[in-house]
Design a protein around this motif. Structure first.
Motif, PDB file in Angstrom:
ATOM      1  N   LYS A   1       3.914 -49.898  16.778  1.00 35.51           N
ATOM      2  CA  LYS A   1       2.548 -49.503  17.109  1.00 35.51           C
ATOM      3  C   LYS A   1       2.488 -48.039  17.533  1.00 35.51           C
ATOM      4  CE  LYS A   1      -0.552 -51.821  16.939  1.00 35.51           C
ATOM      5  NZ  LYS A   1      -1.449 -52.114  15.783  1.00 35.51           N
ATOM      6  N   LEU A   2       3.515 -47.563  18.243  1.00 33.24           N
ATOM      7  CA  LEU A   2       3.539 -46.157  18.633  1.00 33.24           C
ATOM      8  C   LEU A   2       3.674 -45.262  17.408  1.00 33.24           C
ATOM      9  CD1 LEU A   2       3.539 -44.023  20.848  1.00 33.24           C
ATOM     10  CD2 LEU A   2       6.018 -44.313  21.041  1.00 33.24           C
ATOM     11  N   MET A   3       4.506 -45.670  16.467  1.00 33.17           N
ATOM     12  CA  MET A   3       4.652 -44.885  15.238  1.00 33.17           C
ATOM     13  C   MET A   3       3.345 -44.869  14.445  1.00 33.17           C
ATOM     14  SD  MET A   3       8.514 -45.914  14.011  1.00 33.17           S
ATOM     15  CE  MET A   3       8.413 -44.936  12.515  1.00 33.17           C
ATOM     16  N   ALA A   4       2.621 -45.995  14.440  1.00 31.73           N
ATOM     17  CA  ALA A   4       1.322 -46.035  13.766  1.00 31.73           C
ATOM     18  C   ALA A   4       0.345 -45.069  14.436  1.00 31.73           C
ATOM     19  CB  ALA A   4       0.762 -47.455  13.794  1.00 31.73           C
ATOM     20  N   GLU A   5       0.355 -45.047  15.759  1.00 29.33           N
ATOM     21  CA  GLU A   5      -0.495 -44.099  16.499  1.00 29.33           C
ATOM     22  C   GLU A   5      -0.172 -42.656  16.107  1.00 29.33           C
ATOM     23  OE1 GLU A   5      -0.492 -44.222  20.695  1.00 29.33           O
ATOM     24  OE2 GLU A   5      -0.899 -46.367  20.872  1.00 29.33           O
TER      25      GLU A   5
END
Length: 265
Positions: free
Chosen positions: A130-134
């Protein structure tokens, strides 16, 4: 108010509640539900082209259940990161604003309420994805001048949840438990920020329909131990035996309230 909205993940629990919230908050809007596999760029591009000019994209689709993510981390990255990148690639040339649904799992455990400016330090594959998607969304949207709001959702629960989520896991155990026996509970003393999925979805819809940008915590701001959450659901008094290590994930919701005003979800 947005006139044409494209929503991914509308078949999930948060998605269904978000559709209900949009019907109330933006009754005149045309809402288009994504029907394609976001990990397939060609399908995603074709679907967005068919949708035509959009005002707003609400991106909820994700691979979330811990058991599924841990069993297939490659798929989790493909869905959560790759799907986000494909969606933004398909939006090239569109000025549509985006609301990206993220997670409190991007944060590290902290003894005090967590602001949006806190260090991001995921301890799980899901949180890292999810952090990489952000990060991908922030960089891509900045390069194209697209308005982006990221809603980091904390611990949601819903009666219709199934699988490895906390609430259905507890409810399954209650059905099989001996009411007179000790109830072993991992992380029992940890503090969480529990919020009904319907309330979280309403917050997300309101953020999407606003002009807010950047990261916003989506939560109640009210700490509750995992043990007390279990007690609130149990059909009988629990004799809880804490197990394992406890950690805390409670939101500072000052920014959410500043954007939307003091009020209810």
């Amino acid at each position: 108010m947005a006139a044409k909205i494209y929503i991914t993940g509308s078949g999930g629990i948060v998605g269904r509640h978000t559709l209900n919230a949009l019907a109330e908050l933006a009754p005149g809007a045309e809402v288009i539900r994504n029907r394609v596999d976001l990990t397939n760029l060609a399908e995603t591009t074709a679907a967005l082209a068919e949708a035509g000019p959009l005002d707003l994209v609400i991106h909820l689709a994700a691979m979330v259940p811990v058991a599924d993510v841990n069993a297939n981390p490659a798929k989790a990255y493909a869905v959560n990161v790759g799907g986000t990148i494909n969606l933004l690639s398909a939006l090239a040339g569109s000025s549509a604003r985006m609301l990206l649904c993220s997670s409190s799992h991007v944060y590290a455990s902290r003894g005090t309420p967590i602001p949006e400016t806190a260090e991001t330090k995921p301890v799980s594959v899901y949180g890292q994805s999810k952090l990489m998607a952000e990060q991908a969304a922030q960089e891509i949207c900045a390069a194209s001048g697209r308005s982006l709001c990221i809603g980091r959702v904390f611990s949601i629960h819903d009666p219709d949840q199934t699988g490895s989520y906390l609430r259905p896991s507890l409810e399954k155990r209650f059905a099989e438990a001996d009411p007179d026996a000790e109830f072993e509970l991992y992380g029992a003393d940890g503090l969480r920020d529990f919020l009904p999925a319907s309330a979280a979805a309403r917050y997300l819809a309101r953020l999407a329909l606003s002009d807010a940008e950047g990261v916003v915590n989506v939560a109640s701001g009210k700490p509750m131990t995992v043990a007390d959450f279990a007690r609130s659901l149990a059909p009988f008094p629990l004799k809880i035996k804490p197990m394992g290590q406890s950690n805390n994930l409670v939101a500072d919701v000052s920014r959410l309230h500043d954007i939307l005003g003091e009020g209810n979800a």
